[in-house]
Design a protein around this motif. Sequence first.
Motif, PDB file in Angstrom:
ATOM      1  N   ILE A 144      -5.246   1.626  -8.413  1.00 21.32           N
ATOM      2  CA  ILE A 144      -6.158   0.726  -7.699  1.00 21.32           C
ATOM      3  C   ILE A 144      -5.536  -0.653  -7.558  1.00 21.32           C
ATOM      4  CG2 ILE A 144      -8.358  -0.527  -7.876  1.00 21.32           C
ATOM      5  CD1 ILE A 144      -9.478   2.002  -9.291  1.00 21.32           C
ATOM      6  N   ALA A 145      -5.033  -1.175  -8.668  1.00 20.19           N
ATOM      7  CA  ALA A 145      -4.442  -2.515  -8.654  1.00 20.19           C
ATOM      8  C   ALA A 145      -3.248  -2.574  -7.706  1.00 20.19           C
ATOM      9  CB  ALA A 145      -4.025  -2.911 -10.064  1.00 20.19           C
ATOM     10  N   ARG A 146      -2.454  -1.525  -7.677  1.00 20.39           N
ATOM     11  CA  ARG A 146      -1.259  -1.518  -6.811  1.00 20.39           C
ATOM     12  C   ARG A 146      -1.652  -1.535  -5.332  1.00 20.39           C
ATOM     13  NH1 ARG A 146       2.032  -3.216  -4.601  1.00 20.39           N
ATOM     14  NH2 ARG A 146       4.125  -2.483  -4.074  1.00 20.39           N
ATOM     15  N   ILE A 147      -2.661  -0.757  -4.969  1.00 21.57           N
ATOM     16  CA  ILE A 147      -3.118  -0.739  -3.576  1.00 21.57           C
ATOM     17  C   ILE A 147      -3.683  -2.106  -3.185  1.00 21.57           C
ATOM     18  CG2 ILE A 147      -4.821   0.250  -1.987  1.00 21.57           C
ATOM     19  CD1 ILE A 147      -4.555   2.874  -3.670  1.00 21.57           C
ATOM     20  N   CYS A 148      -4.504  -2.677  -4.060  1.00 20.21           N
ATOM     21  CA  CYS A 148      -5.094  -3.989  -3.781  1.00 20.21           C
ATOM     22  C   CYS A 148      -4.013  -5.064  -3.658  1.00 20.21           C
ATOM     23  CB  CYS A 148      -6.094  -4.355  -4.869  1.00 20.21           C
ATOM     24  SG  CYS A 148      -7.559  -3.285  -4.905  1.00 20.21           S
ATOM     25  N   GLU A 149      -2.994  -4.963  -4.487  1.00 16.76           N
ATOM     26  CA  GLU A 149      -1.880  -5.903  -4.432  1.00 16.76           C
ATOM     27  C   GLU A 149      -1.163  -5.816  -3.083  1.00 16.76           C
ATOM     28  OE1 GLU A 149       1.673  -7.109  -7.481  1.00 16.76           O
ATOM     29  OE2 GLU A 149       1.423  -4.971  -7.068  1.00 16.76           O
ATOM     30  N   ALA A 150      -0.917  -4.589  -2.627  1.00 16.65           N
ATOM     31  CA  ALA A 150      -0.218  -4.389  -1.358  1.00 16.65           C
ATOM     32  C   ALA A 150      -1.014  -4.949  -0.183  1.00 16.65           C
ATOM     33  CB  ALA A 150       0.057  -2.904  -1.144  1.00 16.65           C
ATOM     34  N   ILE A 151      -2.335  -4.791  -0.254  1.00 18.73           N
ATOM     35  CA  ILE A 151      -3.195  -5.336   0.803  1.00 18.73           C
ATOM     36  C   ILE A 151      -3.215  -6.856   0.733  1.00 18.73           C
ATOM     37  CG2 ILE A 151      -5.576  -5.485   1.644  1.00 18.73           C
ATOM     38  CD1 ILE A 151      -5.942  -2.598   0.438  1.00 18.73           C
ATOM     39  N   HIS A 152      -3.478  -7.379  -0.453  1.00 23.80           N
ATOM     40  CA  HIS A 152      -3.652  -8.822  -0.633  1.00 23.80           C
ATOM     41  C   HIS A 152      -2.393  -9.599  -0.261  1.00 23.80           C
ATOM     42  CE1 HIS A 152      -5.438 -12.450  -2.261  1.00 23.80           C
ATOM     43  NE2 HIS A 152      -4.413 -12.625  -3.066  1.00 23.80           N
ATOM     44  N   ARG A 153      -1.233  -9.048  -0.586  1.00 26.84           N
ATOM     45  CA  ARG A 153       0.032  -9.732  -0.310  1.00 26.84           C
ATOM     46  C   ARG A 153       0.649  -9.325   1.022  1.00 26.84           C
ATOM     47  NH1 ARG A 153       2.837  -9.475  -6.364  1.00 26.84           N
ATOM     48  NH2 ARG A 153       1.667 -11.240  -7.237  1.00 26.84           N
ATOM     49  N   ASP A 154      -0.044  -8.479   1.756  1.00 22.00           N
ATOM     50  CA  ASP A 154       0.471  -7.982   3.038  1.00 22.00           C
ATOM     51  C   ASP A 154       1.905  -7.481   2.863  1.00 22.00           C
ATOM     52  OD1 ASP A 154       0.449  -7.328   5.728  1.00 22.00           O
ATOM     53  OD2 ASP A 154       1.036  -9.329   6.402  1.00 22.00           O
ATOM     54  N   GLU A 155       2.097  -6.617   1.866  1.00 16.00           N
ATOM     55  CA  GLU A 155       3.439  -6.182   1.485  1.00 16.00           C
ATOM     56  C   GLU A 155       4.114  -5.267   2.500  1.00 16.00           C
ATOM     57  OE1 GLU A 155       3.759  -4.529  -2.397  1.00 16.00           O
ATOM     58  OE2 GLU A 155       2.804  -6.227  -3.384  1.00 16.00           O
ATOM     59  N   ARG A 156       3.311  -4.496   3.232  1.00 16.00           N
ATOM     60  CA  ARG A 156       3.862  -3.497   4.162  1.00 16.00           C
ATOM     61  C   ARG A 156       4.775  -2.524   3.412  1.00 16.00           C
ATOM     62  NH1 ARG A 156       3.103  -5.084   9.771  1.00 16.00           N
ATOM     63  NH2 ARG A 156       1.625  -6.832   9.708  1.00 16.00           N
ATOM     64  N   VAL A 157       4.248  -2.050   2.310  1.00 17.55           N
ATOM     65  CA  VAL A 157       4.939  -1.090   1.464  1.00 17.55           C
ATOM     66  C   VAL A 157       4.419   0.307   1.786  1.00 17.55           C
ATOM     67  CG1 VAL A 157       3.239  -1.233  -0.415  1.00 17.55           C
ATOM     68  CG2 VAL A 157       5.610  -0.657  -0.942  1.00 17.55           C
ATOM     69  N   ILE A 158       5.191   1.322   1.464  1.00 14.81           N
ATOM     70  CA  ILE A 158       4.766   2.708   1.687  1.00 14.81           C
ATOM     71  C   ILE A 158       4.154   3.262   0.413  1.00 14.81           C
ATOM     72  CG2 ILE A 158       5.467   5.016   2.415  1.00 14.81           C
ATOM     73  CD1 ILE A 158       5.873   2.909   4.571  1.00 14.81           C
ATOM     74  N   LEU A 159       2.892   3.690   0.492  1.00 12.91           N
ATOM     75  CA  LEU A 159       2.207   4.285  -0.651  1.00 12.91           C
ATOM     76  C   LEU A 159       1.486   5.557  -0.197  1.00 12.91           C
ATOM     77  CD1 LEU A 159       0.508   1.107  -2.219  1.00 12.91           C
ATOM     78  CD2 LEU A 159       2.614   2.217  -2.995  1.00 12.91           C
ATOM     79  N   PRO A 160       1.483   6.607  -1.026  1.00 10.48           N
ATOM     80  CA  PRO A 160       0.718   7.809  -0.688  1.00 10.48           C
ATOM     81  C   PRO A 160      -0.757   7.601  -1.033  1.00 10.48           C
ATOM     82  CG  PRO A 160       1.890   8.148  -2.751  1.00 10.48           C
ATOM     83  CD  PRO A 160       2.264   6.781  -2.274  1.00 10.48           C
ATOM     84  N   VAL A 161      -1.561   7.347  -0.016  1.00 10.41           N
ATOM     85  CA  VAL A 161      -2.989   7.096  -0.209  1.00 10.41           C
ATOM     86  C   VAL A 161      -3.792   7.989   0.727  1.00 10.41           C
ATOM     87  CG1 VAL A 161      -2.659   4.711  -0.984  1.00 10.41           C
ATOM     88  CG2 VAL A 161      -2.979   5.188   1.465  1.00 10.41           C
ATOM     89  N   SER A 162      -5.076   8.078   0.453  1.00 11.38           N
ATOM     90  CA  SER A 162      -5.943   8.921   1.264  1.00 11.38           C
ATOM     91  C   SER A 162      -6.412   8.167   2.494  1.00 11.38           C
ATOM     92  CB  SER A 162      -7.149   9.380   0.429  1.00 11.38           C
ATOM     93  OG  SER A 162      -7.874  10.390   1.113  1.00 11.38           O
ATOM     94  N   THR A 163      -6.203   8.771   3.665  1.00 11.03           N
ATOM     95  CA  THR A 163      -6.569   8.141   4.928  1.00 11.03           C
ATOM     96  C   THR A 163      -7.025   9.213   5.910  1.00 11.03           C
ATOM     97  OG1 THR A 163      -5.802   6.554   6.595  1.00 11.03           O
ATOM     98  CG2 THR A 163      -4.249   8.272   5.942  1.00 11.03           C
ATOM     99  N   MET A 164      -7.688   8.777   6.965  1.00 10.17           N
ATOM    100  CA  MET A 164      -8.164   9.716   7.984  1.00 10.17           C
ATOM    101  C   MET A 164      -7.003  10.186   8.852  1.00 10.17           C
ATOM    102  SD  MET A 164     -10.887  11.162   9.502  1.00 10.17           S
ATOM    103  CE  MET A 164     -12.387  10.162   9.354  1.00 10.17           C
ATOM    104  N   LEU A 165      -6.793  11.494   8.913  1.00  8.87           N
ATOM    105  CA  LEU A 165      -5.716  12.039   9.747  1.00  8.87           C
ATOM    106  C   LEU A 165      -6.192  12.212  11.182  1.00  8.87           C
ATOM    107  CD1 LEU A 165      -4.351  12.378   7.023  1.00  8.87           C
ATOM    108  CD2 LEU A 165      -3.541  14.608   7.777  1.00  8.87           C
TER     109      LEU A 165
END
Length: 308
Positions: free
Chosen positions: A234-255
């Motif tokens: 959770i913290a890693r995803i929030c960090e990527a969003i908050h810092r606009d990291e544009r990192v690749i993470l395997p997360v659940s999304t609408m296909l």
Amino acid sequence: MATTSRIAIVGAGNVGATAAYALMLRGLFAEIVLIDQTPERAAAEATDIADANAIAQPVRIWAGDYADVTDASILVITAGAATKAGEPRTAIAGKSAVIVRDCVRQAMEAGFDGILVVASNPADVMTQVAQAMSGLPSERVIGTGTLLDSNRFRKRIADQLSVAPGALEALVLGEHGDSEVMAYSTVRIGGMELETYLAGQSFDRPAIAHDVMRAGYTIAEGKGYTSFGVATAIARICEAIHRDERVILPVSTMLRGQYGIEGIYLSLPCLIGAGGVLRILTPALAADEQTALLASADILRQTLQAAG
């Protein structure tokens, strides 16, 4: 969309409180608010974390209510039904859906307009339930998905190969659950494919797959719940969003047609930034992995239908 440095967490149980603690240690947000159906629980956890915060990063932490989500840029939902010993995550879909819908409804009525991060089990289905209830674009409703599973996958491969987990890439795709797909075709060690790196070295794939898939159950059997792994995800995803990291993470999304899968939430590698999911990536998979991914999507459709 809200741009303040406030994050709200709905659900002050083991996962929610641990996520708040992890976020506090990172010092990412100026404000962390905990919301729970039992205000006393939220107040106790907030006070405990705030006391620890006295020797950490300057962050305001408090127990609040849904009025506090209006100015939050990210809302994390961990509230949901709990599984019993040995029970699959999908078994609680109906009960969790009722809880998640109510949480999202109250947040939207309070004026939330940020990004939703959902960790309630079963994670993929609850993320889809949350997106439908919120009316937010799907790219702004993200499930923790297989980020934790992929970390487990990397660690167990690394343990067998006697290398550091950071030295390799590896993805678990599909459901965060029993039908998840160990995508060995995505494994890279120093840029080398797994089979090339092994060069005939023995490697127990079934043991790794079983261990990764059963890890959550094993932990829960030992201590009654899981918390640190998912809270870190959770913290890693929030960090990527908050810092606009544009990192690749395997997360659940609408296909939207990837691998022939349409209109269902499951995990694929995604480009994550301030706007949420910016792009869904489709790595080249082996034929059996694609078949398994389609089967995983079917299971998630059935679970979503059963959740009502």
